[in-house]
Design a protein around this motif. Structure first.
Motif, PDB file in Angstrom:
ATOM      1  N   ILE A  39       1.079  -1.299  -0.277  1.00 41.90           N
ATOM      2  CA  ILE A  39      -0.092  -0.277  -0.107  1.00 41.90           C
ATOM      3  C   ILE A  39       1.138   1.196  -0.065  1.00 41.90           C
ATOM      4  CG2 ILE A  39      -2.137   1.727   1.042  1.00 41.90           C
ATOM      5  CD1 ILE A  39      -2.246  -1.496   2.739  1.00 41.90           C
TER       6      ILE A  39
ATOM      7  N   CYS B 193       1.109   5.470   3.282  1.00 38.27           N
ATOM      8  CA  CYS B 193       0.323   4.792   4.020  1.00 38.27           C
ATOM      9  C   CYS B 193       0.619   5.718   5.638  1.00 38.27           C
ATOM     10  CB  CYS B 193       1.202   3.529   4.808  1.00 38.27           C
ATOM     11  SG  CYS B 193       0.259   1.818   3.862  1.00 38.27           S
TER      12      CYS B 193
ATOM     13  N   THR C 212      -6.474   1.075   6.055  1.00 36.78           N
ATOM     14  CA  THR C 212      -6.143   0.097   5.907  1.00 36.78           C
ATOM     15  C   THR C 212      -5.300  -0.777   5.187  1.00 36.78           C
ATOM     16  OG1 THR C 212      -6.860   1.364   2.967  1.00 36.78           O
ATOM     17  CG2 THR C 212      -5.813  -0.837   2.459  1.00 36.78           C
TER      18      THR C 212
ATOM     19  N   VAL D  86      -1.944  -1.231  -3.661  1.00 39.04           N
ATOM     20  CA  VAL D  86      -3.155  -0.961  -3.613  1.00 39.04           C
ATOM     21  C   VAL D  86      -2.407   1.174  -3.836  1.00 39.04           C
ATOM     22  CG1 VAL D  86      -4.328   0.431  -1.755  1.00 39.04           C
ATOM     23  CG2 VAL D  86      -4.271  -2.315  -1.787  1.00 39.04           C
TER      24      VAL D  86
ATOM     25  N   ASN E  49      -2.307   4.243  -3.215  1.00 40.68           N
ATOM     26  CA  ASN E  49      -3.676   5.091  -2.591  1.00 40.68           C
ATOM     27  C   ASN E  49      -2.599   6.784  -2.038  1.00 40.68           C
ATOM     28  OD1 ASN E  49      -4.732   6.514  -0.359  1.00 40.68           O
ATOM     29  ND2 ASN E  49      -3.087   6.434   1.317  1.00 40.68           N
TER      30      ASN E  49
ATOM     31  N   ALA F 207     -11.226   1.547   3.613  1.00 35.57           N
ATOM     32  CA  ALA F 207     -10.371   0.713   3.640  1.00 35.57           C
ATOM     33  C   ALA F 207     -11.002  -0.605   3.905  1.00 35.57           C
ATOM     34  CB  ALA F 207      -9.909   0.450   5.117  1.00 35.57           C
TER      35      ALA F 207
ATOM     36  N   ILE G 122     -11.608  -0.668  -0.497  1.00 37.25           N
ATOM     37  CA  ILE G 122     -10.243  -1.496  -1.228  1.00 37.25           C
ATOM     38  C   ILE G 122     -10.126  -3.226  -0.552  1.00 37.25           C
ATOM     39  CG2 ILE G 122      -7.365  -1.461  -0.608  1.00 37.25           C
ATOM     40  CD1 ILE G 122      -7.659   1.336   0.146  1.00 37.25           C
ATOM     41  N   TRP G 123     -10.355  -3.663   0.511  1.00 33.80           N
ATOM     42  CA  TRP G 123     -10.510  -5.122   1.262  1.00 33.80           C
ATOM     43  C   TRP G 123     -11.221  -5.473   0.117  1.00 33.80           C
ATOM     44  CZ3 TRP G 123      -8.202  -8.428   3.763  1.00 33.80           C
ATOM     45  CH2 TRP G 123      -9.082 -10.080   4.090  1.00 33.80           C
TER      46      TRP G 123
END
Length: 251
Positions: free
Chosen positions: A6, A9, A17, A73, A75, A219, A222-223
């Motif tokens: 990710i 973060c 996430t 991911v 982000n 989150a 995304i999951w």
């Protein structure tokens, strides 16, 4: 144990996430420009790495250190709210270099692995501001809309190789650093024409009434993208985002 990498973060959506995937028992590679390991729960399943999506060497080193990756991911991003007429060229470049070209660079770093293994998932976090025109975020919106277009084409290109691709579209969130990140680039408060528009925008950033998007919503979206093979290309994250995406799909 599957692994997710990710970007971005250090706060907000990326941080939430990373926490969710750790709770679910995944190996999490949490990346950020300036690593801060203490903001995440201590875990044998956590790897914190420096990664600047605008630096090719940084991307290469992070992906090499991360090892096998099942889900990427994207982000990491930066915001700016300023009238198109007044935006500094350097700010416009920074938005596209981070939000658009940075996303492209990490995708290109992982695609050879995913294509050869005939597996993997790429999730790009953009924004519901791409769904309808809004004042003061034109260049930011353009940088995120470009990611939407890129992702749509990528999904078509990757389908024969078994690689899934998704877009997560958050709505307005008081829990992110978008407002604080955008403020240094703000221009126009000394302009009589733009001042009322900008003051209204600042007030809207601070307004937590009405439907908003929480980091936990993003989150969860995304999951879903990472774990549900039937998930759609575009996934709204947040009550307001669901409404916007629904309205965007109407004729």
């Amino acid at each position: 144990m599957p692994t997710v990498l990710i970007t971005g973060c250090s706060s907000g959506f990326g941080l939430e996430t990373a926490k969710l995937f750790l709770e679910k028992g995944w190996h999490v590679v949490a990346t950020m420009r300036q690593p801060k390991a203490d903001i995440l729960p201590a875990s044998a399943n956590l790897t914190v790495l420096p990664l600047d999506v605008t630096d090719p060497d940084s991307i290469s080193k992070a992906f090499e250190q991360a090892g096998a990756i099942d889900v990427l991911v994207n982000n990491a991003g930066i915001g700016a709210a300023v009238p198109i007429e007044l935006i500094e060229p350097d700010t416009a470049r920074l938005l596209f270099e981070t939000n658009t070209l940075g996303t492209l660079a990490t995708i290109q770093a992982i695609l050879p692995r995913f294509r050869q293994s005939r597996s993997g998932t790429i999730i790009n976090v953009t924004s519901t501001v791409t769904l309808k025109p809004l004042p003061l975020v034109g260049v930011y919106r353009a940088s995120k809309a470009a990611v939407n277009a890129l992702t749509e084409s990528l999904a078509v290109e990757m389908k024969p190789f078994g690689v899934r691709v998704h877009i997560v579209l958050p709505g307005r969130s008081p829990e992110t650093s978008f407002g604080s990140n955008a403020m240094p680039h703000l221009r126009g408060l000394d302009n009589a024409d733009y001042k009322p528009m900008i003051e209204g925008m600042i007030a809207s950033f601070r307004d937590e009434s009405g439907p908003v998007t929480h980091a936990s919503d993003v989150a969860a979206a995304i999951w879903r993208a990472a774990t549900d093979p039937s998930a759609p290309l575009k996934i709204a994250a947040g009550e307001d985002a669901v409404q916007w995406l629904s309205e965007a799909g109407r004729p």
